[in-house]
Design a protein around this motif. Structure first.
Motif, PDB file in Angstrom:
ATOM      1  N   PHE A  85      22.810  -3.615 -21.126  1.00 39.00           N
ATOM      2  CA  PHE A  85      21.799  -3.035 -21.195  1.00 39.00           C
ATOM      3  C   PHE A  85      20.974  -3.129 -22.476  1.00 39.00           C
ATOM      4  CE2 PHE A  85      19.305   0.634 -18.971  1.00 39.00           C
ATOM      5  CZ  PHE A  85      18.049   0.113 -18.881  1.00 39.00           C
ATOM      6  N   VAL A  86      20.017  -3.884 -22.737  1.00 36.08           N
ATOM      7  CA  VAL A  86      19.114  -4.098 -23.860  1.00 36.08           C
ATOM      8  C   VAL A  86      17.981  -3.481 -23.729  1.00 36.08           C
ATOM      9  CG1 VAL A  86      18.264  -5.707 -25.594  1.00 36.08           C
ATOM     10  CG2 VAL A  86      20.443  -6.437 -24.274  1.00 36.08           C
ATOM     11  N   VAL A  87      17.806  -2.670 -24.613  1.00 32.43           N
ATOM     12  CA  VAL A  87      16.284  -1.710 -24.498  1.00 32.43           C
ATOM     13  C   VAL A  87      15.718  -2.134 -25.878  1.00 32.43           C
ATOM     14  CG1 VAL A  87      15.293   0.468 -24.480  1.00 32.43           C
ATOM     15  CG2 VAL A  87      17.455   0.160 -23.492  1.00 32.43           C
ATOM     16  N   PRO A  88      14.550  -2.978 -25.887  1.00 27.21           N
ATOM     17  CA  PRO A  88      13.759  -3.574 -26.689  1.00 27.21           C
ATOM     18  C   PRO A  88      13.042  -2.324 -27.609  1.00 27.21           C
ATOM     19  CG  PRO A  88      13.235  -4.640 -25.028  1.00 27.21           C
ATOM     20  CD  PRO A  88      14.222  -3.753 -24.617  1.00 27.21           C
ATOM     21  N   ASP A  89      12.569  -1.470 -26.706  1.00 31.31           N
ATOM     22  CA  ASP A  89      11.504  -0.371 -27.098  1.00 31.31           C
ATOM     23  C   ASP A  89      11.908   0.969 -26.260  1.00 31.31           C
ATOM     24  OD1 ASP A  89       9.515   1.592 -27.613  1.00 31.31           O
ATOM     25  OD2 ASP A  89       7.954   0.417 -26.597  1.00 31.31           O
ATOM     26  N   VAL A  90      12.859   2.085 -27.099  1.00 31.28           N
ATOM     27  CA  VAL A  90      13.287   2.998 -26.286  1.00 31.28           C
ATOM     28  C   VAL A  90      12.260   4.043 -25.697  1.00 31.28           C
ATOM     29  CG1 VAL A  90      15.591   3.250 -27.448  1.00 31.28           C
ATOM     30  CG2 VAL A  90      13.614   4.372 -28.322  1.00 31.28           C
ATOM     31  N   ALA A  91      11.197   4.109 -26.207  1.00 26.82           N
ATOM     32  CA  ALA A  91       9.895   4.928 -25.775  1.00 26.82           C
ATOM     33  C   ALA A  91       9.337   4.437 -24.448  1.00 26.82           C
ATOM     34  CB  ALA A  91       8.923   4.662 -26.937  1.00 26.82           C
ATOM     35  N   ALA A  92       9.788   3.140 -24.153  1.00 27.40           N
ATOM     36  CA  ALA A  92       9.426   2.669 -22.686  1.00 27.40           C
ATOM     37  C   ALA A  92      10.296   2.861 -21.544  1.00 27.40           C
ATOM     38  CB  ALA A  92       8.933   1.242 -22.945  1.00 27.40           C
ATOM     39  N   GLN A  93      11.555   3.540 -22.001  1.00 34.87           N
ATOM     40  CA  GLN A  93      12.399   3.941 -20.926  1.00 34.87           C
ATOM     41  C   GLN A  93      12.268   5.453 -20.413  1.00 34.87           C
ATOM     42  OE1 GLN A  93      15.150   2.493 -19.455  1.00 34.87           O
ATOM     43  NE2 GLN A  93      14.171   0.388 -20.273  1.00 34.87           N
ATOM     44  N   ASP A  94      12.130   5.616 -19.259  1.00 37.84           N
ATOM     45  CA  ASP A  94      11.891   6.682 -18.599  1.00 37.84           C
ATOM     46  C   ASP A  94      13.334   7.744 -18.780  1.00 37.84           C
ATOM     47  OD1 ASP A  94       9.527   6.302 -17.759  1.00 37.84           O
ATOM     48  OD2 ASP A  94       9.997   5.856 -15.628  1.00 37.84           O
ATOM     49  N   ASN A  95      14.394   7.003 -18.701  1.00 37.53           N
ATOM     50  CA  ASN A  95      15.922   7.529 -18.629  1.00 37.53           C
ATOM     51  C   ASN A  95      16.464   7.287 -19.874  1.00 37.53           C
ATOM     52  OD1 ASN A  95      17.920   9.080 -17.639  1.00 37.53           O
ATOM     53  ND2 ASN A  95      18.578   7.334 -16.122  1.00 37.53           N
TER      54      ASN A  95
END
Length: 150
Positions: A85-95
């Motif tokens: 799981f690669v998250v380029p922008d944590v602010a865009a993740q609900d969970n």
């Protein structure tokens, strides 16, 4: 750049005079100190028979997130999905479970022993969108080596 750290990772893993936890901690320190966009590096492991992850060795700022339920946050989702799981922008993740306001991105790669997801390596970065396929392959390499000492 990451490839150049592989021999050092192998050296740490193969040092049978040290406990597995000590070696995992040394890997965390190696990555934290040598990869500019790795601001927090840690391992989480399945907590016995519980549907939760427990924090193992890590390098970086202390975290309150020592137990993470399966399905919660990026780490908890990887425990269920068995996928990177690669998250380029944590602010865009609900969970997303915020560890620090400085964290901008995260990558989590599951760690398999005999085909079973027993844990994961988790990297937080204060740099927006820093992770590439090279990071994924490098972390998969590390987990494959770590699996041999668990």
């Amino acid at each position: 750049m990451l490839k150049s750290l592989e021999p050092k990772v192998l050296e740490i893993v193969k040092d049978g005079n040290k406990s597995a936890d000590t070696r995992l901690g040394e890997i965390c320190e190696l990555l934290h100190n040598n990869v500019d966009h790795y601001d927090w590096v840690g391992f989480y492991f399945k907590n016995g028979d519980k549907q939760e992850l427990k924090l193992g060795p890590y390098a970086g700022a202390p975290t309150d997130h020592t137990i993470i339920p399966f399905g919660k946050g990026i780490c908890g989702q990887v425990a269920v999905s068995n996928q990177n799981f690669v998250v380029p922008d944590v602010a865009a993740q609900d969970n997303y479970i915020a560890c620090s306001i400085t964290v901008k991105a995260e990558i989590v790669v599951p760690l398999f022993v005999n085909g079973e997801n027993v844990g994961q390596i988790d990297i937080d970065s204060n740099t927006p969108d820093p992770f590439t396929e090279e990071d994924e392959r490098f972390l998969e390499f590390i987990n494959a080596e770590v699996a041999q000492i668990l």
